[in-house]
Design a protein around this motif. Structure first.
Motif, PDB file in Angstrom:
ATOM      1  N   ASN A 738       0.833  -1.199   0.000  1.00 22.57           N
ATOM      2  CA  ASN A 738       0.000   0.000   0.000  1.00 22.57           C
ATOM      3  C   ASN A 738       0.869   1.251   0.000  1.00 22.57           C
ATOM      4  N   TYR A 739       0.413   2.270  -0.716  1.00 26.46           N
ATOM      5  CA  TYR A 739       1.102   3.566  -0.724  1.00 26.46           C
ATOM      6  C   TYR A 739       0.094   4.660  -0.391  1.00 26.46           C
ATOM      7  N   TYR A 740       0.481   5.549   0.551  1.00 29.04           N
ATOM      8  CA  TYR A 740      -0.302   6.746   0.866  1.00 29.04           C
ATOM      9  C   TYR A 740       0.626   7.963   0.804  1.00 29.04           C
ATOM     10  N   ASP A 741       0.130   9.011   0.204  1.00 31.42           N
ATOM     11  CA  ASP A 741       0.877  10.271   0.132  1.00 31.42           C
ATOM     12  C   ASP A 741       0.718  10.990   1.476  1.00 31.42           C
ATOM     13  N   ASP A 742       1.366  10.433   2.503  1.00 34.98           N
ATOM     14  CA  ASP A 742       1.215  10.930   3.868  1.00 34.98           C
ATOM     15  C   ASP A 742       2.589  10.906   4.540  1.00 34.98           C
ATOM     16  N   ARG A 743       2.926  11.985   5.228  1.00 36.50           N
ATOM     17  CA  ARG A 743       4.288  12.108   5.752  1.00 36.50           C
ATOM     18  C   ARG A 743       4.600  11.100   6.847  1.00 36.50           C
ATOM     19  N   ASN A 744       3.610  10.621   7.566  1.00 35.94           N
ATOM     20  CA  ASN A 744       3.859   9.689   8.658  1.00 35.94           C
ATOM     21  C   ASN A 744       3.870   8.229   8.217  1.00 35.94           C
ATOM     22  N   ARG A 745       3.185   7.907   7.134  1.00 33.52           N
ATOM     23  CA  ARG A 745       3.132   6.507   6.692  1.00 33.52           C
ATOM     24  C   ARG A 745       2.920   6.489   5.190  1.00 33.52           C
ATOM     25  N   GLN A 746       4.001   6.238   4.453  1.00 27.92           N
ATOM     26  CA  GLN A 746       3.876   6.191   2.998  1.00 27.92           C
ATOM     27  C   GLN A 746       3.691   4.763   2.509  1.00 27.92           C
ATOM     28  N   TRP A 747       4.661   3.917   2.764  1.00 29.30           N
ATOM     29  CA  TRP A 747       4.616   2.552   2.254  1.00 29.30           C
ATOM     30  C   TRP A 747       4.267   1.573   3.373  1.00 29.30           C
ATOM     31  N   GLY A 748       3.557   0.555   2.992  1.00 32.44           N
ATOM     32  CA  GLY A 748       3.228  -0.478   3.960  1.00 32.44           C
ATOM     33  C   GLY A 748       2.953  -1.801   3.276  1.00 32.44           C
ATOM     34  N   VAL A 749       3.259  -2.877   3.950  1.00 28.28           N
ATOM     35  CA  VAL A 749       2.904  -4.222   3.486  1.00 28.28           C
ATOM     36  C   VAL A 749       1.958  -4.809   4.523  1.00 28.28           C
ATOM     37  N   LEU A 750       0.830  -5.320   4.060  1.00 25.89           N
ATOM     38  CA  LEU A 750      -0.166  -5.863   4.989  1.00 25.89           C
ATOM     39  C   LEU A 750      -0.613  -7.241   4.518  1.00 25.89           C
ATOM     40  N   LEU A 751      -0.529  -8.191   5.412  1.00 24.84           N
ATOM     41  CA  LEU A 751      -1.106  -9.516   5.195  1.00 24.84           C
ATOM     42  C   LEU A 751      -2.228  -9.685   6.200  1.00 24.84           C
ATOM     43  N   HIS A 752      -3.418  -9.969   5.713  1.00 25.76           N
ATOM     44  CA  HIS A 752      -4.528 -10.210   6.645  1.00 25.76           C
ATOM     45  C   HIS A 752      -5.399 -11.340   6.127  1.00 25.76           C
ATOM     46  N   ALA A 753      -6.006 -12.064   7.057  1.00 23.24           N
ATOM     47  CA  ALA A 753      -6.952 -13.133   6.758  1.00 23.24           C
ATOM     48  C   ALA A 753      -8.238 -12.837   7.504  1.00 23.24           C
ATOM     49  N   GLY A 754      -9.353 -12.772   6.774  1.00 23.07           N
ATOM     50  CA  GLY A 754     -10.625 -12.388   7.370  1.00 23.07           C
ATOM     51  C   GLY A 754     -11.037 -11.014   6.878  1.00 23.07           C
ATOM     52  N   PHE A 755     -12.258 -10.622   7.244  1.00 19.50           N
ATOM     53  CA  PHE A 755     -12.810  -9.361   6.766  1.00 19.50           C
ATOM     54  C   PHE A 755     -12.306  -8.196   7.611  1.00 19.50           C
ATOM     55  N   LEU A 756     -11.704  -7.213   6.962  1.00 16.26           N
ATOM     56  CA  LEU A 756     -11.213  -6.014   7.625  1.00 16.26           C
ATOM     57  C   LEU A 756     -12.336  -4.975   7.585  1.00 16.26           C
ATOM     58  N   LEU A 757     -13.392  -5.248   8.355  1.00 16.96           N
ATOM     59  CA  LEU A 757     -14.589  -4.413   8.385  1.00 16.96           C
ATOM     60  C   LEU A 757     -14.894  -4.013   9.822  1.00 16.96           C
ATOM     61  N   PHE A 758     -15.567  -2.862   9.980  1.00 15.91           N
ATOM     62  CA  PHE A 758     -15.861  -2.330  11.306  1.00 15.91           C
ATOM     63  C   PHE A 758     -17.289  -1.793  11.338  1.00 15.91           C
ATOM     64  N   ASN A 759     -17.824  -1.604  12.540  1.00 18.35           N
ATOM     65  CA  ASN A 759     -19.084  -0.886  12.675  1.00 18.35           C
ATOM     66  C   ASN A 759     -18.888   0.572  12.296  1.00 18.35           C
ATOM     67  N   LYS A 760     -19.986   1.233  11.890  1.00 23.53           N
ATOM     68  CA  LYS A 760     -19.906   2.640  11.517  1.00 23.53           C
ATOM     69  C   LYS A 760     -19.695   3.502  12.760  1.00 23.53           C
ATOM     70  N   THR A 761     -18.996   4.629  12.566  1.00 25.34           N
ATOM     71  CA  THR A 761     -18.806   5.568  13.669  1.00 25.34           C
ATOM     72  C   THR A 761     -20.042   6.440  13.821  1.00 25.34           C
ATOM     73  N   SER A 762     -20.023   7.287  14.854  1.00 27.70           N
ATOM     74  CA  SER A 762     -21.161   8.176  15.106  1.00 27.70           C
ATOM     75  C   SER A 762     -21.351   9.202  13.997  1.00 27.70           C
ATOM     76  N   MET A 763     -20.293   9.441  13.178  1.00 24.92           N
ATOM     77  CA  MET A 763     -20.356  10.459  12.137  1.00 24.92           C
ATOM     78  C   MET A 763     -20.606   9.871  10.755  1.00 24.92           C
ATOM     79  N   GLU A 764     -20.641   8.534  10.648  1.00 23.69           N
ATOM     80  CA  GLU A 764     -20.753   7.883   9.341  1.00 23.69           C
ATOM     81  C   GLU A 764     -22.166   7.396   9.074  1.00 23.69           C
ATOM     82  N   HIS A 765     -22.392   7.040   7.798  1.00 17.01           N
ATOM     83  CA  HIS A 765     -23.655   6.422   7.377  1.00 17.01           C
ATOM     84  C   HIS A 765     -23.466   4.924   7.247  1.00 17.01           C
TER      85      HIS A 765
END
Length: 765
Positions: A738-765
């Protein structure tokens, strides 16, 4: 010479009479998907003018036999089983366009569902079926209703006489079906134990006929006294030798064969013909190989055609068969329904269900019935209703019957996600239904992990008045700990220090808009607590800023979602148009990292509009799609920069975006989007390449811990991902860069198994 001619003439007459009187029975065995080879057998027989006077079938052989007896030609049956719709039926998927979005459950992290029935004495009954039969049941009812009406439910009065085998497991006996609704008989004979739910016929639950008689030669001889039996067998040993190295993977499927009676070639008398296509490379679950299976049955029958023609002297021209078939099918009455019959439901429940079938309006046409049925079963609670058509011979119209099988009113969901970063969690979901004049679903789900903890409680009350709508009170609690550690490939020098407690108490009102859209209005009270530092580095003596935000939110959303997966989709679309009004009180208590002193209390109110669009276009193994997101608002800045960033709308296009506080991808007003490319390397393995651009219309800048809106309109931030994703029984298994144009975290490697999903926050739909 004259005497010799008379003798030869007598012999010819006698032989011709015997040939003319030959009666031919065709017996088709069970064998799962391999039973599709029977279609090729029937096709070869018809093309070579071999008569088919009657049929007996078990399991898939019973379905093929039943379709033929219903007046379908082998070519018509072949067209059905090689169509994409057939795979949807056997795989439990609803037909495209038939799902009712109003009932679609919000995506969660579950990958395993346990369906239970909870009675009034708190006893649990486990549902042992693993396949969804909703589409299959309706398709069979639809295609076999008219032949049943023509025959008046007498299998001897079909295009050719028919017998179907089923099994009654309580008394351990075979059941021969020769009357009743043809769709019921075919559905019963393919009810493999542990795979499909059984149905009742004459008050008894019946299962796959292959349990006790998988090759019913004896039934053909008993019922039809044939001169010649043609026995087509597709059942064989699962493996001739023990499958070392594969046994653990195969054991769950192979257990099914313990319940199926094996076919015996010796059951076919010497006067008959035994046909067994070579299907050694196929399994009982290879429905996707329908054409190859049909061709195998055809080729084997053609190889044995000399034997068939030597034993069967009688011929029936193809034109004669087609004429008789057309004459039978011309008797077909149109499907016009004058009565909805609901069996096993209370009066209040009948009132609820009738709303799906235009209660009060009669007659109903077939499309009315189909639309109402699929609307109803889009709610998982109704997964166990069973449809069938009956024919009223006096009124010359049909009735549509829905029978209630044992209902699953209690569902437990399990899930979770394991990752190479400290964002792993486990998931538990509980759903309980109460049904009378309204359908009430009580639900709760829980996440537990170091990074994320959550609890959600809901009660959705579906009320079939003034069309249909639901009222849904809910409570959501989220706890996020954004103390992020190092990635595999990049050391994080300035980790985010943020502890969020997020609460929402809301009441939602949902209204369907057609079949594929939903409009939701919501009123909510928000109570959030955030703790964070205002400097890049945390030391042990630091005290955190404490930000408390409470107040009211009113919102609406107009949405649809037909994506083929909860995460890492490659087909379908999802649109959301939303509007919000916020009236919140901000209370900031600065810590020792803040330049501010003293408690600050301020009221903030604003309105916000947001549009999110996602859609895919598939061609063969390649699928591409867009993801667009835009926000317009008059949201004000908060008392300091970090508090402002926390409450600014965020662009979260990638799987781990919500686990990172990406300051460059948050703004009060922005447009953003990207393109997603998916290549199916294998059936369940995809390669994905995604690229995104984020354009804040007014960037939020940190000026001495104060949030300042920049007027620089040239700045654009980029993000992208390349990943391999395997879609498994426990959800996606993904390895991504993954690449993000962000000064604190640009490049990352992520391995995950399972759904990376969450409940909605108080500000989301």
């Amino acid at each position: 010479m004259r005497a010799l001619r008379i003798f030869l003439l007598l012999i010819f007459v006698l032989v011709g009479g015997v040939a003319h009187s030959q009666k031919i029975s065709v017996v088709l065995s069970g064998g799962g998907a391999k039973g599709l080879a029977h279609i090729g057998v029937l096709k070869a027989l018809e093309e070579n003018e071999i008569p088919i006077d009657n049929l007996v079938g078990t399991s898939m052989g019973g379905i093929v036999a039943g379709c033929y007896a219903a007046g379908m030609s082998p070519n018509q049956i072949e067209d059905i089983v090689t169509s994409p719709q057939f795979l949807n039926w056997v795989n439990g998927r609803l037909e495209r366009g038939q799902s009712y979005y109003y009932f679609k459950k919000e995506d969660d992290a579950s990958f395993l569902k346990l369906n239970l029935s909870l009675d009034s004495t708190f006893n649990f009954l486990f549902n042992t079926s693993i396949a969804n039969d909703l589409s299959l049941n309706f398709a069979m009812a639809e295609k076999l209703a008219q032949p049943s009406a023509i025959s008046k439910n007498n299998f001897d009065s079909l295009f050719v006489p028919l017998r179907i085998m089923a099994a009654e497991i309580f008394t351990q006996s075979e059941v021969e079906l020769k009357r009743g609704a043809l769709s019921d008989a075919l559905r019963a004979t393919q009810t493999v134990p542990f795979f499909y739910n059984p149905i009742r016929i004459d008050g008894k639950y019946l299962f796959d006929g292959g349990v006790y008689n998988n090759f019913p030669i004896d039934i053909a001889q008993k019922n039809f006294s044939p001169d010649v039996v043609i026995g087509s067998n597709v059942s064989s040993k699962v493996y001739n030798q023990y499958p070392y190295g594969e046994d653990e993977k195969l054991i769950s499927r192979s257990l099914l064969y313990m319940l199926l009676d094996k076919s015996n070639p010796k059951d076919v008398p010497t006067s008959g013909i035994y046909i067994q296509p070579d299907l050694s490379t196929y399994s009982a679950f290879d429905f996707g190989s329908a054409q190859a299976l049909i061709d195998s049955g055809y080729q084997q029958t053609m190889k044995q055609m000399p034997e068939l023609k030597s034993k069967i002297k009688r011929r029936v021209a193809c034109e004669e068969v087609a004429a008789r078939r057309n004459a039978f099918n011309r008797k077909t009455p149109p499907i016009v329904v004058n009565d909805i019959q609901l069996e096993g439901f209370t009066r209040g429940q009948k009132l609820y269900i009738n709303k799906f079938f235009k209660s009060g309006k009669r007659p109903l046409y077939f499309n009315d019935i189909k639309t109402g049925y699929f609307k109803l079963v889009s709610e998982p609670f109704f997964n166990n209703v069973y449809p069938s058509f009956g024919f009223d011979t006096t009124q010359r119209n049909f009735n549509f019957r829905l029978s209630r099988r044992p209902q699953n009113n209690f569902q437990v969901d399990f899930g979770g996600m394991i990752a190479t970063r400290s964002i792993s969690h486990i998931f538990l979901g509980i759903n309980y239904y109460s049904f009378n004049r309204a359908l009430i679903r009580y639900s709760a789900n829980f996440f537990a992990g170091n990074f994320y903890k959550s609890a959600l409680l809901r009660a959705r009350i579906d009320i079939p008045l003034m069309g249909q709508f639901y009222v849904e009170p809910e409570l959501i609690f989220n706890n996020w700990s954004f103390l992020q550690g190092d990635d595999i490939v990049q050391k994080v020098f300035n980790p985010t220090v943020l502890e969020r407690i997020d609460r929402r108490y809301a009441v939602n009102l949902g209204i369907p808009v057609g079949n594929q859209y939903k409009l939701v209005f919501s009123g909510a009270y928000i109570s959030n607590n955030d703790q964070y530092i205002d400097t890049p580095v945390l030391v042990s003596t630091d005290t955190l800023d404490a930000l408390k935000v409470t107040g009211w939110r009113g919102s609406f959303s107009f949405s649809t979602n037909s994506l083929n997966r909860k995460q890492y989709a490659s087909e379908g679309k999802a649109y959301t148009i939303a509007g919000d009004w916020f009236n919140l009180d901000e209370q900031l208590t600065p810590g020792n990292t803040s330049v501010r002193n003293g408690r600050i209390v301020t009221n903030r109110n604003w309105v916000q509009a947001r549009v999110t669009l996602e859609q895919y276009f598939r061609k063969g193994v390649y699928s591409s799609g867009y993801y667009l997101d835009g926000v317009l608002s008059n949201q004000p800045t908060f008392s300091n920069y970090f508090g402002t960033i926390i409450y600014a709308p965020a662009f979260n296009p990638m799987q781990d975006s919500r686990t990172l506080l990406l300051q460059n991808f948050r703004a009060f007003n922005y447009v953003a989007g990207g393109w997603r490319n998916v290549v199916a390397l294998r059936r369940n393995l995809d390669f994905r390449a995604e690229a995104y651009a984020f354009k804040p219309l007014a960037e939020i800048k940190d000026v001495n811990q104060e949030a300042v809106l920049s007027e620089d309109i040239t700045k654009v931030y980029f993000a992208g991902m390349a990943s391999f994703v395997m879609h498994s029984a426990i959800g996606p298994i993904s390895l991504s860069v993954n690449y993000y144009d962000d000064r604190n975290r640009q490049w990352g490697v992520l391995l995950h198994a399972g759904f990376l999903l969450f409940n909605k926050t108080s500000m989301e739909h």
